[in-house]
Write a protein that holds these residues in place. Structure first.
Motif, PDB file in Angstrom:
ATOM      1  N   ASP A   1       0.849  -1.193   0.000  1.00 38.30           N
ATOM      2  CA  ASP A   1       0.000   0.000   0.000  1.00 38.30           C
ATOM      3  C   ASP A   1       0.884   1.242   0.000  1.00 38.30           C
ATOM      4  N   ARG A   2       0.460   2.244  -0.746  1.00 36.95           N
ATOM      5  CA  ARG A   2       1.213   3.484  -0.849  1.00 36.95           C
ATOM      6  C   ARG A   2       0.769   4.461   0.247  1.00 36.95           C
ATOM      7  N   ILE A   3       1.766   5.105   0.871  1.00 34.74           N
ATOM      8  CA  ILE A   3       1.531   6.054   1.953  1.00 34.74           C
ATOM      9  C   ILE A   3       2.212   7.366   1.599  1.00 34.74           C
ATOM     10  N   GLY A   4       1.442   8.435   1.483  1.00 32.21           N
ATOM     11  CA  GLY A   4       1.999   9.743   1.168  1.00 32.21           C
ATOM     12  C   GLY A   4       2.606  10.392   2.402  1.00 32.21           C
ATOM     13  N   ILE A   5       3.692  11.125   2.194  1.00 34.68           N
ATOM     14  CA  ILE A   5       4.304  11.917   3.264  1.00 34.68           C
ATOM     15  C   ILE A   5       4.596  13.294   2.684  1.00 34.68           C
ATOM     16  N   CYS A   6       4.023  14.322   3.313  1.00 32.39           N
ATOM     17  CA  CYS A   6       4.193  15.693   2.832  1.00 32.39           C
ATOM     18  C   CYS A   6       4.590  16.581   4.001  1.00 32.39           C
TER      19      CYS A   6
ATOM     20  N   GLY B   1       4.639  -9.980  13.496  1.00 33.05           N
ATOM     21  CA  GLY B   1       5.282 -10.979  12.662  1.00 33.05           C
ATOM     22  C   GLY B   1       5.104 -10.786  11.167  1.00 33.05           C
ATOM     23  N   ILE B   2       4.965  -9.555  10.719  1.00 29.35           N
ATOM     24  CA  ILE B   2       4.858  -9.301   9.284  1.00 29.35           C
ATOM     25  C   ILE B   2       6.178  -9.687   8.630  1.00 29.35           C
ATOM     26  N   SER B   3       6.093 -10.476   7.588  1.00 23.56           N
ATOM     27  CA  SER B   3       7.274 -10.853   6.825  1.00 23.56           C
ATOM     28  C   SER B   3       7.247 -10.085   5.512  1.00 23.56           C
ATOM     29  N   ILE B   4       8.159  -9.153   5.372  1.00 26.86           N
ATOM     30  CA  ILE B   4       8.203  -8.303   4.186  1.00 26.86           C
ATOM     31  C   ILE B   4       9.252  -8.862   3.229  1.00 26.86           C
ATOM     32  N   PRO B   5       8.855  -9.176   2.003  1.00 28.46           N
ATOM     33  CA  PRO B   5       9.827  -9.726   1.049  1.00 28.46           C
ATOM     34  C   PRO B   5      10.942  -8.725   0.757  1.00 28.46           C
ATOM     35  N   SER B   6      12.135  -9.233   0.516  1.00 30.15           N
ATOM     36  CA  SER B   6      13.277  -8.360   0.272  1.00 30.15           C
ATOM     37  C   SER B   6      13.147  -7.571  -1.026  1.00 30.15           C
ATOM     38  N   ASP B   7      12.289  -7.994  -1.929  1.00 30.29           N
ATOM     39  CA  ASP B   7      12.109  -7.266  -3.178  1.00 30.29           C
ATOM     40  C   ASP B   7      10.860  -6.383  -3.157  1.00 30.29           C
ATOM     41  N   ALA B   8      10.302  -6.161  -1.974  1.00 28.20           N
ATOM     42  CA  ALA B   8       9.115  -5.304  -1.864  1.00 28.20           C
ATOM     43  C   ALA B   8       9.471  -3.868  -2.241  1.00 28.20           C
ATOM     44  N   LEU B   9       8.561  -3.212  -2.906  1.00 28.34           N
ATOM     45  CA  LEU B   9       8.743  -1.821  -3.287  1.00 28.34           C
ATOM     46  C   LEU B   9       8.808  -0.966  -2.022  1.00 28.34           C
ATOM     47  N   ALA B  10       9.749  -0.026  -1.961  1.00 32.24           N
ATOM     48  CA  ALA B  10       9.908   0.819  -0.775  1.00 32.24           C
ATOM     49  C   ALA B  10       9.475   2.253  -1.022  1.00 32.24           C
ATOM     50  N   MET B  11       9.624   2.755  -2.258  1.00 30.26           N
ATOM     51  CA  MET B  11       9.319   4.160  -2.512  1.00 30.26           C
ATOM     52  C   MET B  11       8.918   4.357  -3.963  1.00 30.26           C
ATOM     53  N   VAL B  12       7.959   5.263  -4.155  1.00 30.93           N
ATOM     54  CA  VAL B  12       7.594   5.734  -5.484  1.00 30.93           C
ATOM     55  C   VAL B  12       7.912   7.216  -5.499  1.00 30.93           C
TER      56      VAL B  12
ATOM     57  N   VAL C   1       5.712  -1.618   8.096  1.00 32.46           N
ATOM     58  CA  VAL C   1       4.440  -2.279   7.802  1.00 32.46           C
ATOM     59  C   VAL C   1       4.429  -2.816   6.361  1.00 32.46           C
ATOM     60  N   GLY C   2       5.520  -2.579   5.637  1.00 33.13           N
ATOM     61  CA  GLY C   2       5.605  -3.059   4.259  1.00 33.13           C
ATOM     62  C   GLY C   2       4.977  -2.115   3.257  1.00 33.13           C
ATOM     63  N   GLY C   3       4.691  -0.899   3.709  1.00 31.43           N
ATOM     64  CA  GLY C   3       4.102   0.091   2.816  1.00 31.43           C
ATOM     65  C   GLY C   3       5.133   0.700   1.891  1.00 31.43           C
ATOM     66  N   VAL C   4       4.647   1.504   0.965  1.00 34.75           N
ATOM     67  CA  VAL C   4       5.492   2.165  -0.024  1.00 34.75           C
ATOM     68  C   VAL C   4       5.440   3.666   0.249  1.00 34.75           C
ATOM     69  N   ILE C   5       6.588   4.262   0.474  1.00 35.58           N
ATOM     70  CA  ILE C   5       6.686   5.695   0.746  1.00 35.58           C
ATOM     71  C   ILE C   5       6.452   6.466  -0.551  1.00 35.58           C
ATOM     72  N   VAL C   6       5.544   7.452  -0.499  1.00 38.67           N
ATOM     73  CA  VAL C   6       5.320   8.348  -1.632  1.00 38.67           C
ATOM     74  C   VAL C   6       5.537   9.771  -1.128  1.00 38.67           C
ATOM     75  N   PRO C   7       6.745  10.321  -1.338  1.00 40.78           N
ATOM     76  CA  PRO C   7       6.986  11.686  -0.870  1.00 40.78           C
ATOM     77  C   PRO C   7       6.247  12.696  -1.740  1.00 40.78           C
TER      78      PRO C   7
ATOM     79  N   PRO D   1      -2.932   6.867  -2.408  1.00 40.75           N
ATOM     80  CA  PRO D   1      -2.410   6.505  -1.091  1.00 40.75           C
ATOM     81  C   PRO D   1      -3.509   6.004  -0.153  1.00 40.75           C
ATOM     82  N   LYS D   2      -3.142   5.084   0.704  1.00 45.10           N
ATOM     83  CA  LYS D   2      -4.073   4.546   1.706  1.00 45.10           C
ATOM     84  C   LYS D   2      -4.154   5.490   2.906  1.00 45.10           C
TER      85      LYS D   2
END
Length: 156
Positions: free
Chosen positions: A55-60, A141-152, A77-83, A102-103
């Motif tokens: 899920d994408r999370i905006g930060i402003c 116990g969230i298991s986040i895959p190593s190839d999970a997207l971190a930022m858009v 939480v395995g989310g994707v940072i969207v600055p 964004p969620k």
């Protein structure tokens, strides 16, 4: 620590050197233990809002320790940072919101009202309150895959 995700590195240093400085800006600093605890609390709040891996999370907001704490909580939480650039005008922010869906959005006070108008019904959380977070920080116990997207990142 080879191939560790960023937040896993934080957790390691929080165990190994809990009182050492993890983040500093101007005259403000936060230890590894406090940084990790706050990031866990932010992650718990995001999970309570239904955020899942990817899920994408905006930060402003202006550059701040709270901005970094929000980003670390998103990663935990395995989310994707969207600055979102705080200098963007209404139309640019509307474009980003419509394209990233964004969620949740973290915002400083200067942009909170505008982002709430543009993103409704997406929750807009205040960056300024992140150090006073009171949600439980229990890990689930969230298991986040190593190839999970971190930022858009959008560029001009």
């Amino acid at each position: 620590m080879k191939n560790a995700l960023l937040h896993e590195g934080l957790e390691y240093w929080a165990r190994e050197r809990p009182r050492s400085t993890a983040l500093s800006m101007d005259d403000d600093a936060i230890s590894y233990a406090d940084t990790n605890r706050l990031a866990d609390t932010i992650a718990a709040r995001l999970r309570a809002l239904g955020v899942q891996i990817g899920d994408r999370i905006g930060i402003c907001g202006e550059n701040s320790l709270e901005w970094v704490l929000a980003a670390l909580g998103v990663l935990k939480v395995g989310g994707v940072i969207v600055p979102f650039n705080q200098r963007y005008v209404r139309d640019e922010l509307a474009y980003l919101i419509s394209h990233t869906e964004p969620k949740v959005i973290f915002s400083d006070a200067a942009r909170a009202s505008l982002l709430q108008d543009l993103a409704d019904p997406v929750p807009v959380l205040p960056l300024e309150d992140l150090r006073e977070a009171t949600e439980p920080s229990a890990k689930d116990g969230i298991s986040i895959p190593s190839d999970a997207l971190a930022m858009v990142l959008f560029t001009s």
